[in-house]
Scaffold this active site. Structure first.
Site, PDB file in Angstrom:
ATOM      1  N   HIS A  46     -22.653  -8.690  -3.037  1.00  0.00           N
ATOM      2  CA  HIS A  46     -21.251  -8.549  -3.195  1.00  0.00           C
ATOM      3  C   HIS A  46     -20.908  -7.234  -2.530  1.00  0.00           C
ATOM      4  CE1 HIS A  46     -20.910 -11.726  -6.177  1.00  0.00           C
ATOM      5  NE2 HIS A  46     -21.908 -10.963  -7.001  1.00  0.00           N
ATOM      6  N   GLU A 148     -28.740 -14.077 -15.814  1.00  0.00           N
ATOM      7  CA  GLU A 148     -27.163 -13.946 -15.979  1.00  0.00           C
ATOM      8  C   GLU A 148     -26.568 -15.432 -16.165  1.00  0.00           C
ATOM      9  OE1 GLU A 148     -25.643 -12.519 -12.466  1.00  0.00           O
ATOM     10  OE2 GLU A 148     -27.342 -13.472 -11.221  1.00  0.00           O
ATOM     11  N   ASP A 174     -21.394 -12.423 -15.417  1.00  0.00           N
ATOM     12  CA  ASP A 174     -21.602 -13.643 -15.221  1.00  0.00           C
ATOM     13  C   ASP A 174     -22.265 -14.481 -16.390  1.00  0.00           C
ATOM     14  OD1 ASP A 174     -20.939 -14.659 -12.497  1.00  0.00           O
ATOM     15  OD2 ASP A 174     -22.626 -12.965 -11.597  1.00  0.00           O
TER      16      ASP A 174
END
Length: 226
Positions: A46, A148, A174
């Site tokens: 990310h 997740e 998530d």
């Protein structure tokens, strides 16, 4: 041999606290490495990092007094992507979105040299870690899978039981999306917390390191044993 101080702390049952860097700034990674953290996580999933900046960040993280351990989150559970981060000098890799035993085994295959895995020789960027790198890399590299999803929680004990996995890193955001819970409601928050604690218990049963991405709630998770 390089001693991965963060990994050693975690395997001893002690907390290791790290900071993630996503801006693509080598200087920010270096400054954070001197702020008292045990590891700095260069976030390739990310964050705004390319290969050359990532490699330079690992060196800058190691350069300071009381330097932290350079780790990274890989973009995806991919043999080439994991190996490339390690070849560039990461001493730990977090692999996102691992839901099944087969996916956990794939992460081990990419991160560990034979006979435990199938990582390819030719670590082009590890010279700063020593000429004997291949002799100790399997022992020193920390490999965490991200749990997740609701599916990963169901499979947590089996995932963590895979040889070569050192621990997990829970992704709370998530996980909430996967479970379809509203964290703004008491019911949703309780279900979410129960899932996280279920993973913590799976880590205890398998003898693996429980990790979690956190912010203002970090102290609470540390007190619980993450």
């Amino acid at each position: 041999m390089i001693i991965n101080i963060a990994k050693r702390r975690m395997l001893r049952g002690q907390a290791a606290v790290g900071a993630g860097v996503g801006l693509g700034s080598i200087l920010s990674a270096e400054l954070l490495s001197q702020a008292g953290f045990d590891f700095i996580l260069v976030d390739n999933q990310h964050g705004a990092w390319d290969d050359k900046e990532t490699m330079a960040a690992f060196r800058s993280i190691c350069a300071g007094i009381g330097a932290a351990v350079p780790m990274a989150r890989v973009r995806q559970n991919d043999f080439g992507a994991i190996g490339r981060l390690l070849d560039a000098g990461a001493l730990g890799v977090v692999v996102p979105m691992v839901h099944t035993v087969e996916q956990a085994q794939a992460a081990v295959r990419a991160a560990r040299y034979p006979p435990l895995g199938a990582r390819s020789a030719g670590a082009f960027g590890t010279g700063f870690l020593g000429a004997d790198y291949m002799q100790w890399a399997n022992e020193a590299v920390f490999l965490a899978i991200q749990i997740e999803s609701a599916q990963a929680v169901e499979n947590a004990e089996a995932l963590l039981g895979v040889e070569g996995i050192d621990g997990c890193w829970i992704g709370p955001a998530d996980l909430a999306l996967s479970m379809g819970v509203d964290l703004a409601t008491p019911e949703g928050a309780a279900q979410h917390r129960a899932a996280i604690l279920r993973v913590l218990e799976a880590c205890r049963r398998t003898g693996k390191v429980p990790g979690i991405a956190s912010g203002p709630d970090a102290r609470e998770w540390l007190e619980l044993g993450f």
